[in-house]
Motif scaffolding. Structure first.
Motif, PDB file in Angstrom:
ATOM      1  N   ALA A 128      -4.222   9.130  -0.338  1.00 56.33           N
ATOM      2  CA  ALA A 128      -2.615   9.263  -0.150  1.00 56.33           C
ATOM      3  C   ALA A 128      -2.188  10.915  -0.461  1.00 56.33           C
ATOM      4  O   ALA A 128      -0.692  11.039   0.481  1.00 56.33           O
ATOM      5  CB  ALA A 128      -2.108   8.847  -1.574  1.00 56.33           C
ATOM      6  N   THR A 151      -1.306  12.006   3.187  1.00 53.84           N
ATOM      7  CA  THR A 151      -0.501  10.758   4.336  1.00 53.84           C
ATOM      8  C   THR A 151       1.133  11.157   4.473  1.00 53.84           C
ATOM      9  O   THR A 151       0.436  11.530   6.012  1.00 53.84           O
ATOM     10  CB  THR A 151      -0.342   9.848   3.408  1.00 53.84           C
ATOM     11  OG1 THR A 151      -1.476   8.937   2.525  1.00 53.84           O
ATOM     12  CG2 THR A 151       0.529   8.913   4.035  1.00 53.84           C
ATOM     13  N   ARG A 166      -0.347  13.415   7.939  1.00 57.17           N
ATOM     14  CA  ARG A 166      -0.244  13.008   8.682  1.00 57.17           C
ATOM     15  C   ARG A 166       0.491  11.807   9.048  1.00 57.17           C
ATOM     16  O   ARG A 166       0.672  11.841  10.396  1.00 57.17           O
ATOM     17  CB  ARG A 166      -1.319  11.222   7.967  1.00 57.17           C
ATOM     18  CG  ARG A 166      -1.645  10.519   9.392  1.00 57.17           C
ATOM     19  CD  ARG A 166      -2.980   9.546   8.223  1.00 57.17           C
ATOM     20  NE  ARG A 166      -3.503   8.857   9.413  1.00 57.17           N
ATOM     21  CZ  ARG A 166      -4.472   8.872   9.772  1.00 57.17           C
ATOM     22  NH1 ARG A 166      -5.375   9.781   9.543  1.00 57.17           N
ATOM     23  NH2 ARG A 166      -5.090   8.170  10.894  1.00 57.17           N
ATOM     24  N   LEU A 167       1.781  11.477   8.173  1.00 51.29           N
ATOM     25  CA  LEU A 167       3.211  10.975   8.790  1.00 51.29           C
ATOM     26  C   LEU A 167       3.619  11.776   9.782  1.00 51.29           C
ATOM     27  O   LEU A 167       4.040  11.351  10.341  1.00 51.29           O
ATOM     28  CB  LEU A 167       3.507  10.285   7.788  1.00 51.29           C
ATOM     29  CG  LEU A 167       3.062   9.205   6.904  1.00 51.29           C
ATOM     30  CD1 LEU A 167       3.919   8.539   5.908  1.00 51.29           C
ATOM     31  CD2 LEU A 167       2.841   8.383   8.130  1.00 51.29           C
ATOM     32  N   HIS A 195      -2.530   0.902   7.715  1.00 53.79           N
ATOM     33  CA  HIS A 195      -3.700   1.394   6.680  1.00 53.79           C
ATOM     34  C   HIS A 195      -4.216   2.717   7.881  1.00 53.79           C
ATOM     35  O   HIS A 195      -4.423   4.157   7.044  1.00 53.79           O
ATOM     36  CB  HIS A 195      -5.001   0.695   6.261  1.00 53.79           C
ATOM     37  CG  HIS A 195      -4.534   0.400   5.488  1.00 53.79           C
ATOM     38  ND1 HIS A 195      -4.968   0.465   3.629  1.00 53.79           N
ATOM     39  CD2 HIS A 195      -3.745  -1.263   5.157  1.00 53.79           C
ATOM     40  CE1 HIS A 195      -4.774   0.117   2.718  1.00 53.79           C
ATOM     41  NE2 HIS A 195      -4.891  -1.315   3.815  1.00 53.79           N
ATOM     42  N   THR A 243      -1.089   5.001   7.238  1.00 55.39           N
ATOM     43  CA  THR A 243      -0.957   6.100   6.299  1.00 55.39           C
ATOM     44  C   THR A 243      -2.954   6.912   6.228  1.00 55.39           C
ATOM     45  O   THR A 243      -2.283   8.006   5.738  1.00 55.39           O
ATOM     46  CB  THR A 243      -0.815   5.682   5.013  1.00 55.39           C
ATOM     47  OG1 THR A 243      -2.031   4.836   4.861  1.00 55.39           O
ATOM     48  CG2 THR A 243       0.415   5.089   5.301  1.00 55.39           C
ATOM     49  N   TRP A 295       2.153   4.539  -2.017  1.00 52.85           N
ATOM     50  CA  TRP A 295       3.068   4.684  -1.089  1.00 52.85           C
ATOM     51  C   TRP A 295       3.805   3.612  -1.527  1.00 52.85           C
ATOM     52  O   TRP A 295       2.597   2.504  -1.103  1.00 52.85           O
ATOM     53  CB  TRP A 295       1.969   4.985   0.350  1.00 52.85           C
ATOM     54  CG  TRP A 295       2.159   6.923   0.485  1.00 52.85           C
ATOM     55  CD1 TRP A 295       1.294   6.876   0.032  1.00 52.85           C
ATOM     56  CD2 TRP A 295       3.255   7.926   1.333  1.00 52.85           C
ATOM     57  NE1 TRP A 295       0.838   8.527   0.190  1.00 52.85           N
ATOM     58  CE2 TRP A 295       2.914   8.943   1.018  1.00 52.85           C
ATOM     59  CE3 TRP A 295       4.183   7.287   2.189  1.00 52.85           C
ATOM     60  CZ2 TRP A 295       3.316   9.867   1.615  1.00 52.85           C
ATOM     61  CZ3 TRP A 295       5.034   8.558   2.374  1.00 52.85           C
ATOM     62  CH2 TRP A 295       4.386  10.102   1.819  1.00 52.85           C
ATOM     63  N   LEU A 307       4.968   1.451   2.032  1.00 47.45           N
ATOM     64  CA  LEU A 307       5.628   1.612   3.663  1.00 47.45           C
ATOM     65  C   LEU A 307       6.493  -0.369   3.675  1.00 47.45           C
ATOM     66  O   LEU A 307       5.832  -1.538   3.802  1.00 47.45           O
ATOM     67  CB  LEU A 307       4.749   1.201   4.597  1.00 47.45           C
ATOM     68  CG  LEU A 307       4.023   2.143   5.127  1.00 47.45           C
ATOM     69  CD1 LEU A 307       3.598   3.224   4.080  1.00 47.45           C
ATOM     70  CD2 LEU A 307       2.945   2.651   5.903  1.00 47.45           C
ATOM     71  N   ALA A 349       8.917   4.574   5.531  1.00 47.48           N
ATOM     72  CA  ALA A 349       7.649   5.380   4.136  1.00 47.48           C
ATOM     73  C   ALA A 349       7.739   5.945   3.200  1.00 47.48           C
ATOM     74  O   ALA A 349       8.764   6.989   3.686  1.00 47.48           O
ATOM     75  CB  ALA A 349       6.708   5.422   5.598  1.00 47.48           C
ATOM     76  N   ASN A 374       7.116   7.831  -0.602  1.00 49.99           N
ATOM     77  CA  ASN A 374       5.985   8.243  -1.868  1.00 49.99           C
ATOM     78  C   ASN A 374       6.425   8.192  -3.190  1.00 49.99           C
ATOM     79  O   ASN A 374       7.384   8.465  -3.616  1.00 49.99           O
ATOM     80  CB  ASN A 374       5.400   9.563  -1.573  1.00 49.99           C
ATOM     81  CG  ASN A 374       4.262  10.324  -2.091  1.00 49.99           C
ATOM     82  OD1 ASN A 374       4.092   9.355  -3.164  1.00 49.99           O
ATOM     83  ND2 ASN A 374       3.739  11.118  -1.950  1.00 49.99           N
TER      84      ASN A 374
END
Length: 218
Positions: free
Chosen positions: A6, A9, A12-13, A89, A92, A139, A141, A172, A174
């Protein structure tokens, strides 16, 4: 968060085509339009309507009107729920074991979820009940499944940003800071619906694996 991935993430996003990152240092937040198609959203709405119950909160605060929506625990064995769950999944980069079961929420006229955070209070009475095994929520979402005629925005108090419901739009954020501490700047208000109904689904991720039964995710 490192064990679940995480902590990676956000990066990645940020690389997802068409995603928008909130222009603030106070929280890591992203918005992606049309994450789900209208047909999938409509099917999820039907599932929510078929098994909705009054929503609850952890650490009750004495305000009976604090959360007035309905909730549906979506059956994770259904093909459509499996497909949406896997898509979240994949987005993320967090393994399946670290996700809570997917939930749906419905808001009728006048219903809301007053300003709250999605993380659990480490000093709250219900901490052990909800977090002893899987730990804190990392996170959140959330996906809007429809667009009510009026109202139903999600307002983040730290930034003043109002996110309006749109079919298939994903939001989304955190719930914890990079050092793993909870982030009060994720305080948000699911505002009252003025006309129509609002439907959303929510996926929460944990810092440790969720207590799934053996073979339940296969």
């Amino acid at each position: 968060m490192a064990s679940s991935g995480a902590d990676r993430t956000a990066a990645r996003l940020a690389a997802v085509p068409g995603i928008r990152r909130a222009p603030t240092s106070r929280l890591e937040q992203f918005m992606l339009p049309r994450f789900l198609d209208a047909e999938t959203c409509a099917a999820l709405i039907d599932l929510i309507d078929s098994d909705a119950r009054p929503s609850t909160i952890a650490d009750a605060n004495g305000d009976a009107a604090f959360r007035t929506s309905s909730t549906c625990d979506l059956d994770h064995r259904l093909p459509i729920v499996i497909a949406v769950n896997n898509k979240l999944h994949d987005l993320t980069g967090i393994p399946l074991a670290y996700g809570e079961p997917l939930q749906g929420q419905r808001y009728d006229i006048g219903e809301e979820f007053k300003a709250h955070t999605d993380y659990f209070d480490p000093h709250g009475a219900d901490w052990d009940t909800y977090c002893a095994v899987p730990g804190q929520r990392s996170w959140t979402l959330m996906i809007y499944l429809n667009q009510p005629a009026a109202g139903g925005a999600t307002r983040f108090l730290a930034t003043g940003k109002m996110h309006q419901p749109e079919v298939g739009k994903l939001l989304a954020w955190n719930n914890v800071r990079p050092d793993g501490t909870i982030n009060p700047d994720t305080l948000h208000h699911g505002m009252k619906v003025r006309k129509g109904r609002k439907y959303i689904i929510t996926k929460w991720f944990r810092e440790r694996p969720w207590p799934w039964a053996a073979g339940e995710l296969e």
